[in-house]
Enzyme design. Structure first.
Site, PDB file in Angstrom:
ATOM      1  N   ASP A  85     -17.843   6.386  36.858  1.00  0.00           N
ATOM      2  CA  ASP A  85     -16.672   5.872  36.139  1.00  0.00           C
ATOM      3  C   ASP A  85     -15.588   6.927  35.956  1.00  0.00           C
ATOM      4  OD1 ASP A  85     -17.495   3.249  35.619  1.00  0.00           O
ATOM      5  OD2 ASP A  85     -18.721   3.913  33.920  1.00  0.00           O
ATOM      6  N   HIS A 127     -17.173   7.897  24.439  1.00  0.00           N
ATOM      7  CA  HIS A 127     -18.349   7.653  25.285  1.00  0.00           C
ATOM      8  C   HIS A 127     -19.040   8.932  25.762  1.00  0.00           C
ATOM      9  CE1 HIS A 127     -17.527   3.415  25.338  1.00  0.00           C
ATOM     10  NE2 HIS A 127     -16.373   3.559  25.950  1.00  0.00           N
ATOM     11  N   GLY A 135     -17.547   6.740  30.980  1.00  0.00           N
ATOM     12  CA  GLY A 135     -16.484   5.782  30.679  1.00  0.00           C
ATOM     13  C   GLY A 135     -15.114   6.392  30.409  1.00  0.00           C
ATOM     14  N   ASP A 164     -12.360   0.101  18.590  1.00  0.00           N
ATOM     15  CA  ASP A 164     -12.200  -0.047  20.042  1.00  0.00           C
ATOM     16  C   ASP A 164     -13.122  -1.192  20.499  1.00  0.00           C
ATOM     17  OD1 ASP A 164     -11.390   2.172  22.481  1.00  0.00           O
ATOM     18  OD2 ASP A 164     -13.048   0.806  22.967  1.00  0.00           O
ATOM     19  N   HIS A 166     -15.031  -1.241  22.948  1.00  0.00           N
ATOM     20  CA  HIS A 166     -16.307  -0.697  23.435  1.00  0.00           C
ATOM     21  C   HIS A 166     -17.068   0.016  22.306  1.00  0.00           C
ATOM     22  CE1 HIS A 166     -13.549  -0.833  26.956  1.00  0.00           C
ATOM     23  NE2 HIS A 166     -14.627  -1.277  27.581  1.00  0.00           N
ATOM     24  N   ASP A 252      -7.901  -1.623  23.045  1.00  0.00           N
ATOM     25  CA  ASP A 252      -8.425  -2.549  24.060  1.00  0.00           C
ATOM     26  C   ASP A 252      -9.128  -3.759  23.431  1.00  0.00           C
ATOM     27  OD1 ASP A 252     -10.540  -1.042  23.147  1.00  0.00           O
ATOM     28  OD2 ASP A 252     -11.072  -0.207  25.115  1.00  0.00           O
ATOM     29  N   TYR A 296      -5.681  -0.639  27.553  1.00  0.00           N
ATOM     30  CA  TYR A 296      -5.281  -0.533  28.957  1.00  0.00           C
ATOM     31  C   TYR A 296      -4.111  -1.456  29.280  1.00  0.00           C
ATOM     32  CZ  TYR A 296      -9.348   2.153  28.396  1.00  0.00           C
ATOM     33  OH  TYR A 296     -10.210   3.088  27.892  1.00  0.00           O
TER      34      TYR A 296
HETATM   35 ZN   LIG Z   1     -12.607   0.960  24.830  1.00  0.00          ZN
END
Ligand SMILES: [Zn+2]
Length: 316
Positions: A85, A127, A135, A164, A166, A252, A296
């Site tokens: 990634d 991450h 990530g 976030d 994630h 995001d 993003y």
């Molecule tokens: Zn994220």
């Protein structure tokens, strides 16, 4: 000083990214700052230049072997820093050092009472693990900030709040058995989104059971779902009386992001910042550092991050 907010702006910080056209491209900072200027925030915040970090402070969290690998691959610009990634590019080490250094500079200004709160837009790289990238995250500035608050400033009980889309797995698993790291994370359910972790039952290990709150959100969750979960999160943080609050305000999680499925509006980010600011005033002498995290869709990140800064500027 009372409501002063530092915001880190500059090319050295913008450059942390993976090339034009990449979701984590170097145009993210500019997208944020253009809207911030349109809204007159440039005149209301203390603009701070990015600062680099030394290898020594990065190794407060990361293993020396991993840091050595990043330096080597940054020189060659070849290969990946994880399983596929996070590509290396020439100078990625130096760029990642500016992310970490700016976060640590912000901590210093807050703890020296030069400002009340701070926002570092290109930061919150939640991450990265102690021994690996992941990530799009090379160095975990959140983890380094936690280690620094303890080592350098002797603060022990730190709250880390993450909205976030994630899960903040690099922070969670690095401090899973640390009862003084109060971790609260609203994220898209791991069955539908990278990195797949952060189940509700994951509340910490050993003595640290109960110091972590993971709330997986269903894909398509909107502001209404967010506000309900936020009440739980807020009560959790309040009950643990932190000495400092770190806030990863990834954009995001807003409707229209190209790589996630949550559907908040920037009002969620504004609300989170307002409420955390109140908690910081109550427990931490106002000490709060916000980090941009993911996001993003350029319009979304600009709207969410300016909402966060506006909330921090409001009178306490
Ligand atoms: Zn994220």
């Amino acid at each position: 000083m009372s409501n002063s907010v530092c915001v880190y702006i500059g090319d050295e910080l913008a450059r942390y990214g993976f090339g034009e056209g990449h979701p984590f491209g170097p145009d993210r900072l500019v997208a944020f700052w253009s809207l911030a200027q349109d809204r007159g925030l440039d005149a209301r915040v203390n603009q701070c230049a990015p600062v680099s970090a030394t290898r020594e402070v990065i190794e407060r969290f990361h293993t020396p072997a991993y840091v050595a690998r990043v330096i080597e691959q940054s020189a060659s610009g070849e290969g990946y820093l994880d399983c596929g990634d996070t590509p290396a590019f020439p100078g990625i080490y130096e760029s990642a050092c500016f992310v970490v250094g700016s976060v640590l500079d912000a901590l210093e200004r807050i703890l020296n009472n030069e400002c009340r709160q701070a926002f570092v837009p290109i930061a919150g790289l939640h991450h990265a693990r102690r021994d690996s990238a992941a990530g799009f995250c090379v160095f975990n500035d959140c983890g380094i900030a936690i280690a620094t608050l303890r080592l350098q400033y002797r603060l022990q009980r730190i709250a880390y709040v993450d909205i976030d889309a994630h899960h903040g797995d690099g922070v969670f698993y690095s401090f899973e058995d640390d009862a003084d790291l109060i971790f609260a994370d609203l994220h898209e359910d791991g069955r539908f989104l990278y990195p797949g972790t952060g189940r509700e039952a994951e509340t910490g290990l050993g003595d640290a059971v109960g110091s972590k709150l993971n709330i997986p959100m269903p894909p398509e969750a909107d502001d209404e779902v967010f506000y309900l979960a936020w009440e739980r999160l807020e009560a959790f943080i309040d009950q643990h009386c932190p000495e400092f609050i770190l806030f990863q305000c990834g954009a995001d999680s807003i409707a229209g992001d190209p790589i996630t499925h949550l559907r908040y509006t920037p009002a969620a980010h504004r609300h989170a910042a307002q409420r955390l600011k109140l908690l910081a005033e109550k427990h931490c002498q106002g000490r709060l550092l916000a980090m941009g995290g993911g996001g993003y869709n350029r319009d979304n990140l600009a709207r969410a991050w300016t909402a966060v800064v506006e909330a921090l500027l409001e009178p306490a």
